[in-house]
Design a protein around this motif. Structure first.
Motif, mmCIF file in Angstrom:
data_model
loop_
_atom_site.group_PDB
_atom_site.id
_atom_site.type_symbol
_atom_site.label_atom_id
_atom_site.label_comp_id
_atom_site.label_asym_id
_atom_site.label_seq_id
_atom_site.Cartn_x
_atom_site.Cartn_y
_atom_site.Cartn_z
ATOM 1 N N PRO A 122 77.332 15.489 72.230
ATOM 2 C CA PRO A 122 77.168 16.992 73.254
ATOM 3 C C PRO A 122 76.044 18.031 72.194
ATOM 4 O O PRO A 122 76.600 17.276 70.891
ATOM 5 C CB PRO A 122 78.429 17.297 73.469
ATOM 6 N N ALA A 123 76.150 18.646 73.118
ATOM 7 C CA ALA A 123 74.937 18.979 71.603
ATOM 8 C C ALA A 123 75.586 20.022 70.960
ATOM 9 O O ALA A 123 75.378 20.670 69.600
ATOM 10 C CB ALA A 123 73.721 20.264 72.370
ATOM 11 N N ILE A 124 76.319 20.603 71.057
ATOM 12 C CA ILE A 124 77.742 21.465 70.949
ATOM 13 C C ILE A 124 77.972 20.714 69.250
ATOM 14 O O ILE A 124 77.909 21.278 68.223
ATOM 15 C CB ILE A 124 79.126 21.951 71.913
ATOM 16 N N ALA A 125 78.741 19.674 69.818
ATOM 17 C CA ALA A 125 78.929 18.379 68.332
ATOM 18 C C ALA A 125 78.031 18.280 67.673
ATOM 19 O O ALA A 125 78.593 18.590 66.341
ATOM 20 C CB ALA A 125 79.614 17.448 69.139
ATOM 21 N N LEU A 126 76.663 18.209 68.197
ATOM 22 C CA LEU A 126 75.300 17.999 67.338
ATOM 23 C C LEU A 126 75.336 18.868 66.454
ATOM 24 O O LEU A 126 75.179 18.899 65.104
ATOM 25 C CB LEU A 126 74.387 17.653 68.091
ATOM 26 N N VAL A 127 75.509 20.607 66.770
ATOM 27 C CA VAL A 127 74.984 21.725 66.146
ATOM 28 C C VAL A 127 76.539 21.678 65.122
ATOM 29 O O VAL A 127 76.138 21.771 64.324
ATOM 30 C CB VAL A 127 75.181 22.526 66.992
ATOM 31 N N ALA A 128 77.993 21.998 65.416
ATOM 32 C CA ALA A 128 78.862 21.874 64.980
ATOM 33 C C ALA A 128 78.614 21.645 63.663
ATOM 34 O O ALA A 128 79.135 21.567 62.413
ATOM 35 C CB ALA A 128 80.152 22.200 65.785
ATOM 36 N N GLY A 129 78.860 19.381 63.976
ATOM 37 C CA GLY A 129 79.027 18.520 63.324
ATOM 38 C C GLY A 129 77.760 18.987 61.480
ATOM 39 O O GLY A 129 77.717 19.224 60.467
ATOM 40 N N ALA A 130 76.426 19.507 62.193
ATOM 41 C CA ALA A 130 75.102 19.910 61.248
ATOM 42 C C ALA A 130 75.748 21.174 60.848
ATOM 43 O O ALA A 130 75.188 20.915 59.297
ATOM 44 C CB ALA A 130 74.298 19.854 61.965
ATOM 45 N N ASN A 131 76.197 22.184 60.813
ATOM 46 C CA ASN A 131 76.028 23.490 60.515
ATOM 47 C C ASN A 131 77.461 23.490 58.872
ATOM 48 O O ASN A 131 77.308 23.458 58.268
ATOM 49 C CB ASN A 131 76.599 24.378 61.562
#
Length: 277
Positions: A122-131
């Motif tokens: 999911p986009a949320i997991a992608l953004v959270a991990g990259a953040n």
């Protein structure tokens, strides 16, 4: 006797024509139903966005929503992101796929499976991990608008990959490459003058898919608190749903126009005798 022997042939022909006519009716009905299901929401969106109760057609909701806003900045931001994401995806995937098709065809099945991971994560997991990563490695990177480019490249990977892969499979890449090398061309000359012109259609298709994805992407931009056109449309829709519907309809029309232009440019040109050049 001869007339009697011909009767079955006549009945078979009538039956065949009846079956063909029945098949045409079914196909026409299916196509008509598909067109209704496809265009009815668009017509309803346009009717809702460009009308007011008791006034008929009106652009007043759209004017009120755009008054005092900085929509030009959001449109420019989205356009820059679309261009950069498309260029980045093509620069990354075209050499990679050419190398795989020429040197490592056994890895194509693995890379094709790998390209669908953005559909799973999911986009949320992608953004959270990259953040979490960039907060330690480069704290100022996530603040920049251009931090969305690598995220958009990942999100458009399945579409761009398959468009380019289909284009490469449609040409005899090994023969073209070998013939160009036998004529003394260098690898970059073969790529620029032989391979890329034959991939023009798939390159345009991949570019269109990438741009369309960026024009409609909301989740990543909203999570990173960046101002893009999809974020603007959602904000407008919270208070003025008619203006949001009108903007959505205009965006779809612009995307269709771009598709039509790219399809016309990528179509093979014909000579005066009707054959391809």
């Amino acid at each position: 006797m001869a007339a009697i022997e011909k009767l079955p042939l006549v009945s078979d022909g009538v039956k065949a024509r009846t079956q063909v006519a029945g098949g045409d009716v079914v196909r026409t009905a299916i196509i008509g139903l598909a067109l209704v299901l496809f265009f009815l929401p668009l017509v309803a969106s346009a009717a809702f966005g460009f009308t007011l109760p008791g006034q008929g057609i009106s652009f007043e909701p759209l004017r009120d929503a755009l008054a005092g806003t900085d929509i030009a900045t959001q449109l420019m931001n989205t356009a820059k992101l679309a261009v950069l994401s498309t260029i980045g995806s093509l620069v990354l995937l075209v050499p990679t796929l050419l190398f795989l098709h020429l040197k490592a065809p056994n890895l194509l099945r693995f890379t094709e499976w790998l390209s669908v991971i953005p559909y799973v994560v999911p986009a949320i997991a992608l953004v959270a991990g990259a953040n979490l990563f960039f907060r330690q490695a480069a704290p100022g990177f996530m603040v920049s608008l251009y931090s969305l480019v690598p995220f958009y490249m990942v999100l458009t990977l399945p579409l761009v990959y398959r468009s380019l892969d289909a284009g490469i499979r449609s040409i005899d890449l090994r023969t073209l490459w070998a013939a160009s090398e036998s004529l003394g061309a260098k690898p970059w000359q073969t790529l620029w003058q032989v391979v890329l012109p034959n991939l023009r259609g798939s390159l345009l298709g991949a570019s269109l898919l990438s741009c369309a994805m960026v024009l409609g992407e909301y989740a990543v931009a909203a999570l990173l608190l960046h101002s893009t056109f999809p974020v603007f449309m959602v904000q407008v829709g919270m208070n003025q749903p008619r203006a949001a519907a009108a903007l959505s309809f205009i965006t779809i029309l612009v995307t269709w126009l771009l598709l039509a232009l790219l399809s016309r440019d990528s179509a093979p040109k014909t000579t005066s005798k009707g054959g391809p050049r």
